[in-house]
Scaffold this active site. Structure first.
Site, mmCIF file in Angstrom:
data_model
loop_
_atom_site.group_PDB
_atom_site.id
_atom_site.type_symbol
_atom_site.label_atom_id
_atom_site.label_comp_id
_atom_site.label_asym_id
_atom_site.label_seq_id
_atom_site.Cartn_x
_atom_site.Cartn_y
_atom_site.Cartn_z
ATOM 1 N N ASP A 273 10.707 32.423 11.771
ATOM 2 C CA ASP A 273 10.905 33.773 12.332
ATOM 3 C C ASP A 273 9.598 34.566 12.303
ATOM 4 O OD1 ASP A 273 13.589 32.988 12.271
ATOM 5 O OD2 ASP A 273 13.994 34.063 10.398
ATOM 6 N N TRP B 122 30.162 35.171 5.395
ATOM 7 C CA TRP B 122 31.350 35.871 5.881
ATOM 8 C C TRP B 122 30.912 36.616 7.145
ATOM 9 C CZ3 TRP B 122 29.935 35.307 0.853
ATOM 10 C CH2 TRP B 122 30.885 34.780 -0.032
ATOM 11 N N LEU C 257 16.443 39.596 13.453
ATOM 12 C CA LEU C 257 15.997 40.833 12.807
ATOM 13 C C LEU C 257 14.673 40.575 12.074
ATOM 14 C CD1 LEU C 257 16.080 42.605 9.882
ATOM 15 C CD2 LEU C 257 16.243 43.736 12.095
#
Ligand code: ADP
Length: 298
Positions: A258, A102, A32
């Site tokens: 990134d 998580w 992303l």
């Protein structure tokens, strides 16, 4: 004709420490981040789209709203009933950041479950970008579905870019990681590894080792990033090196690789010329590591 840069992977909710013991919510994830920077770096003749799966709950809707607000196209995002997105929490201990995740049940792990949806989505792209994290989070069958869909898109003319982004903890074991990353390389045109990770996982002695290992799998262009050190690019047998300008005040190296990938690819897609693309990647990465956070404006 509008062209499309399509990034595939998982975005997560980020909880970052803020003043007074509070946490600030954001959205981030390697692929992303690259899409977000690519949107800034590419011209108006390019769409930037994200391929992932989210849940059907409120936080998933907020994440998709964030993509829309960032001008990242969301038409290929699947909403999976009863599921939700992954989350990570950044903790600061004496200035050192540690991360708790998580994400084991996140919807994105199912992004390759439906081969037909994946294939038709990838068919809309001119440039497909994915990473070792995209591959790591998938079940073994999903990995094969993803590689087959990417190979098909490539055969139909798409350019494929892959950052191995090696994260041993996301994989079931090191042999599986090494084999899957080399399989991903075999369907790619442009490889964007980081030397430190590659040396740790594959035992490469120098950046040339890394470049040769991937070009040995048939990858035409390999750009080996090397933190503040000299990068090495192998372009169909021709070696080039590039030394980034030193950054004196490094604030936060999150998303250095990134953002490098986004600016490198945007420049390379425009000019087809490696030296300016390497400079453009290093330039953006230098700005990103000079500020806090993964997504840095300006
Ligand atoms: P990753 O973040 O994927 O581990 P690297 O650490 O290799 O990737 O960094 C990616 C790019 O960021 C490098 O190619 C370089 O251009 C830039 N960069 C990283 N650290 C520094 C630094 N200390 N000084 C200047 N540039 C840097």
């Amino acid at each position: 004709m509008m062209k499309r840069f399509l990034s595939i992977g998982e975005c997560m909710v980020e909880m970052a420490p803020a003043a007074g013991g509070d946490f600030r919510m954001g959205f981030a994830g390697d692929t992303l981040n690259t899409a977000w920077y690519a949107r800034r770096e590419l011209g108006n003749d390019w769409d930037v789209a994200y391929f992932t799966a989210v849940g059907d709950d409120a936080i998933s809707a907020r994440m998709v709203d964030f993509f829309d607000g960032s001008d990242i196209k969301t038409d290929l995002i699947r909403r999976m009933p009863g599921r939700t997105v992954g989350l990570y929490l950044i903790q600061l201990d004496n200035g050192e950041r540690s991360f708790a995740y998580w994400r084991s049940e996140s919807a994105a792990r199912r992004l390759a479950d439906d081969a037909d949806i994946l294939r038709s989505g990838l068919a809309t792209a001119d440039l497909i970008y994915f990473s070792g994290i995209t591959v790591a989070i998938l079940p073994p069958s999903g990995r094969q579905t993803l590689f087959a869909a990417i190979a098909e898109a490539r055969a139909n003319g798409a350019t494929i870019a892959f950052d191995p982004n090696l994260r041993p903890r996301l994989w079931e074991d090191a042999d599986t990681m090494r084999a899957a990353v080399m399989d991903a390389a075999a369907v790619s045109d442009i490889l964007l590894p980081s030397f430190e990770d590659e040396a740790f996982v594959f035992g490469d002695r120098d950046t040339k080792d890394t470049a040769r290992r991937y070009s040995g799998r048939g990858v035409p262009i390999v750009v080996v990033k090397n933190g503040p050190g000299e990068m090495l690019a192998l372009d169909r047998g021709t070696i080039r090196t590039f030394k980034p300008e030193p950054v004196t005040s490094v604030v936060d190296t999150t998303a250095a690789g990134d953002s490098f990938n986004a600016a490198f690819l945007a420049s390379y897609l425009r000019s087809g010329d490696l030296p300016p693309a390497l400079a453009s990647g290093a330039n953006l990465a230098a700005r990103v590591i000079g500020q806090r956070g993964a997504l840095v404006d300006g």
